[in-house]
Design a protein around this motif. Structure first.
Motif, PDB file in Angstrom:
ATOM      1  N   LEU A  44       0.807  -1.217   0.000  1.00 57.08           N
ATOM      2  CA  LEU A  44       0.000   0.000   0.000  1.00 57.08           C
ATOM      3  C   LEU A  44       0.844   1.272   0.000  1.00 57.08           C
ATOM      4  N   ALA A  45       1.880   1.291   0.827  1.00 54.75           N
ATOM      5  CA  ALA A  45       2.680   2.507   0.952  1.00 54.75           C
ATOM      6  C   ALA A  45       4.020   2.175   1.579  1.00 54.75           C
ATOM      7  N   ARG A  46       4.984   3.016   1.279  1.00 57.86           N
ATOM      8  CA  ARG A  46       6.293   2.901   1.907  1.00 57.86           C
ATOM      9  C   ARG A  46       6.251   3.640   3.241  1.00 57.86           C
ATOM     10  N   SER A  47       6.773   3.009   4.275  1.00 57.31           N
ATOM     11  CA  SER A  47       6.838   3.616   5.600  1.00 57.31           C
ATOM     12  C   SER A  47       8.293   3.965   5.899  1.00 57.31           C
ATOM     13  N   TYR A  48       8.534   5.201   6.282  1.00 56.31           N
ATOM     14  CA  TYR A  48       9.890   5.692   6.531  1.00 56.31           C
ATOM     15  C   TYR A  48      10.146   5.775   8.040  1.00 56.31           C
ATOM     16  N   ARG A  78      13.780  19.185  12.606  1.00 57.92           N
ATOM     17  CA  ARG A  78      14.735  18.606  11.669  1.00 57.92           C
ATOM     18  C   ARG A  78      14.627  17.089  11.718  1.00 57.92           C
ATOM     19  N   PHE A  79      14.983  16.423  10.617  1.00 58.53           N
ATOM     20  CA  PHE A  79      15.125  14.978  10.593  1.00 58.53           C
ATOM     21  C   PHE A  79      16.610  14.639  10.687  1.00 58.53           C
ATOM     22  N   ILE A  80      16.947  13.643  11.482  1.00 63.34           N
ATOM     23  CA  ILE A  80      18.330  13.198  11.611  1.00 63.34           C
ATOM     24  C   ILE A  80      18.574  12.082  10.593  1.00 63.34           C
ATOM     25  N   PRO A  81      19.542  12.246   9.692  1.00 64.81           N
ATOM     26  CA  PRO A  81      19.810  11.205   8.686  1.00 64.81           C
ATOM     27  C   PRO A  81      20.611  10.042   9.259  1.00 64.81           C
ATOM     28  N   MET A  82      20.508   8.905   8.599  1.00 66.12           N
ATOM     29  CA  MET A  82      21.321   7.737   8.939  1.00 66.12           C
ATOM     30  C   MET A  82      22.495   7.634   7.975  1.00 66.12           C
ATOM     31  N   THR A  83      23.599   7.100   8.471  1.00 67.74           N
ATOM     32  CA  THR A  83      24.735   6.813   7.604  1.00 67.74           C
ATOM     33  C   THR A  83      24.499   5.479   6.902  1.00 67.74           C
ATOM     34  N   PHE A 106      14.712  -1.823   4.703  1.00 67.79           N
ATOM     35  CA  PHE A 106      15.664  -1.677   3.613  1.00 67.79           C
ATOM     36  C   PHE A 106      16.106  -0.220   3.557  1.00 67.79           C
ATOM     37  N   ALA A 107      17.278   0.028   3.018  1.00 65.28           N
ATOM     38  CA  ALA A 107      17.808   1.386   2.943  1.00 65.28           C
ATOM     39  C   ALA A 107      16.978   2.225   1.981  1.00 65.28           C
ATOM     40  N   GLY A 108      16.735   3.462   2.342  1.00 59.42           N
ATOM     41  CA  GLY A 108      15.974   4.369   1.496  1.00 59.42           C
ATOM     42  C   GLY A 108      16.177   5.799   1.955  1.00 59.42           C
ATOM     43  N   ALA A 109      15.329   6.695   1.498  1.00 55.28           N
ATOM     44  CA  ALA A 109      15.456   8.109   1.857  1.00 55.28           C
ATOM     45  C   ALA A 109      14.090   8.780   1.858  1.00 55.28           C
ATOM     46  N   ILE A 110      13.867   9.663   2.831  1.00 54.26           N
ATOM     47  CA  ILE A 110      12.666  10.479   2.869  1.00 54.26           C
ATOM     48  C   ILE A 110      12.797  11.524   1.764  1.00 54.26           C
ATOM     49  N   PRO A 111      11.894  11.539   0.786  1.00 56.44           N
ATOM     50  CA  PRO A 111      12.029  12.474  -0.343  1.00 56.44           C
ATOM     51  C   PRO A 111      11.945  13.940   0.101  1.00 56.44           C
ATOM     52  N   LYS A 112      12.799  14.770  -0.464  1.00 55.45           N
ATOM     53  CA  LYS A 112      12.846  16.178  -0.052  1.00 55.45           C
ATOM     54  C   LYS A 112      11.544  16.920  -0.334  1.00 55.45           C
ATOM     55  N   ASP A 113      10.792  16.446  -1.343  1.00 57.44           N
ATOM     56  CA  ASP A 113       9.545  17.139  -1.665  1.00 57.44           C
ATOM     57  C   ASP A 113       8.376  16.708  -0.775  1.00 57.44           C
ATOM     58  N   SER A 114       8.649  15.863   0.225  1.00 64.72           N
ATOM     59  CA  SER A 114       7.590  15.427   1.135  1.00 64.72           C
ATOM     60  C   SER A 114       7.222  16.514   2.144  1.00 64.72           C
ATOM     61  N   GLY A 144      16.909  18.550   1.128  1.00 60.65           N
ATOM     62  CA  GLY A 144      17.357  17.396   0.359  1.00 60.65           C
ATOM     63  C   GLY A 144      16.760  16.129   0.938  1.00 60.65           C
ATOM     64  N   ASP A 145      16.985  14.999   0.263  1.00 54.98           N
ATOM     65  CA  ASP A 145      16.513  13.706   0.768  1.00 54.98           C
ATOM     66  C   ASP A 145      17.224  13.381   2.079  1.00 54.98           C
ATOM     67  N   ILE A 146      16.538  12.636   2.952  1.00 55.73           N
ATOM     68  CA  ILE A 146      17.097  12.238   4.248  1.00 55.73           C
ATOM     69  C   ILE A 146      17.252  10.724   4.275  1.00 55.73           C
ATOM     70  N   ASP A 147      18.481  10.252   4.319  1.00 57.61           N
ATOM     71  CA  ASP A 147      18.735   8.811   4.331  1.00 57.61           C
ATOM     72  C   ASP A 147      18.202   8.175   5.604  1.00 57.61           C
ATOM     73  N   THR A 148      17.518   7.040   5.449  1.00 55.55           N
ATOM     74  CA  THR A 148      16.934   6.332   6.579  1.00 55.55           C
ATOM     75  C   THR A 148      16.711   4.878   6.179  1.00 55.55           C
TER      76      THR A 148
END
Length: 285
Positions: free
Chosen positions: A78-82, A171-176, A191-199, A205-209
């Motif tokens: 249904l949807a990606r959960s970040y 702010r969102f804290i990114p993951m390495t 799985f590795a992904g990123a919160i899209p910057k346009d969200s 910018g995108d936030i790795d998570t």
């Protein structure tokens, strides 16, 4: 009032309008109870969540002391959960490691959210003061400073985050990459992904998570032709769901179905294969 309830209600309405299948949407405490209810015949289908799918199938953790392997199958994502790590904009916390020793909201007691967060905490060896309460209270605690950070999973955009961001700067804290790897090794439903910057309008910018999926799961007893019809109808009217429910537009069921963590119902497999999708062997019942 949850995102999942509104999404499943929209799914039900689409199925009613575009097929001869009628459904009754039942409010429940959440996905943690759906697997047992399907096993006992109380439900034929329900909202699923990759973490709880994985735990229920394998009988893992306090939430699932017994396995429901073979009692349910995936039907459609249904949807990606970040996974969000949120602080106030002026917080001195700039990286995940800075959470050590801090007071952090980690989810609702006994919930899938809290259990999934525990796997992240374990993978990253974080020692902190964990606060568990209901979601709304947890976000209020960040606003008024009773916690220094918040860890939670949800779609992008997510209503609770939009609400808190309208009151305070966050702010969102990114993951390495190494942190993402450590988490996925401990919790294979991430799985590795990123919160899209346009969200969100405050992102540059995108936030790795790490990410996972909300989905629909169905009972093993549900007729294959019914599951085939539901899967076909939803895929063919996916844009309609996108227009109703925020967060579903970053999913393409024909692309993302192989990211399931438990086998797919034979009726759904029949439809996906008709569309030329090769279902990986491990996802066949």
């Amino acid at each position: 009032t949850s995102w999942v309830y509104s999404c499943v209600t929209a799914v039900s309405e689409i199925l009613k309008q575009h097929s001869d299948i009628d459904l009754v949407v039942q409010s429940t405490p959440g996905s943690t109870v759906h697997y047992g209810m399907m096993a006992s015949g109380e439900l034929k289908m329900g909202s699923g969540y990759n973490p709880t799918d994985y735990w229920a199938w394998n009988g893992i953790g306090a939430l699932f002391p017994e396995s429901y392997k073979g009692e349910f199958y995936t039907m459609i994502p249904l949807a990606r959960s970040y996974f969000y790590v949120i602080v106030k904009k002026d917080s001195p916390i700039t990286k995940i490691a800075d959470l050590k020793g801090k007071r952090v909201f980690v989810g609702d007691p006994g919930s899938a959210q809290a259990a999934g967060t525990q796997d992240v905490i374990k993978a990253l060896s974080l020692e902190m003061d964990q606060i568990m309460t209901d979601r709304d209270e947890g976000f209020e605690m960040l606003k008024d400073g009773r916690v220094e950070a918040l860890m939670y999973g949800g779609a992008a955009p997510y209503s609770s985050i939009l609400a808190v961001a309208s009151d305070i700067d966050i702010r969102f804290i990114p993951m390495t990459g190494e942190e993402q790897k450590s988490i996925t090794e401990v919790a294979p439903y991430y799985f590795a992904g990123a919160i899209p910057k346009d969200s969100y309008d405050f992102l540059d910018g995108d936030i790795d998570t790490v990410c996972t999926y909300q989905n629909i799961v169905v009972s093993k007893a549900l007729d294959s032709e019914i599951v085939y019809t539901m899967t076909k109808t939803l895929v063919e009217h996916w844009k309609e769901l996108n227009s109703i429910v925020a967060g579903t537009s970053d999913i393409d069921p024909l692309v993302n179905i192989n990211n399931s963590v438990v086998p797919i119902h034979p009726g759904a497999i029949k439809y996906y294969e008709e569309k030329g999708i090769t279902i990986v062997p491990t996802l066949h019942p």
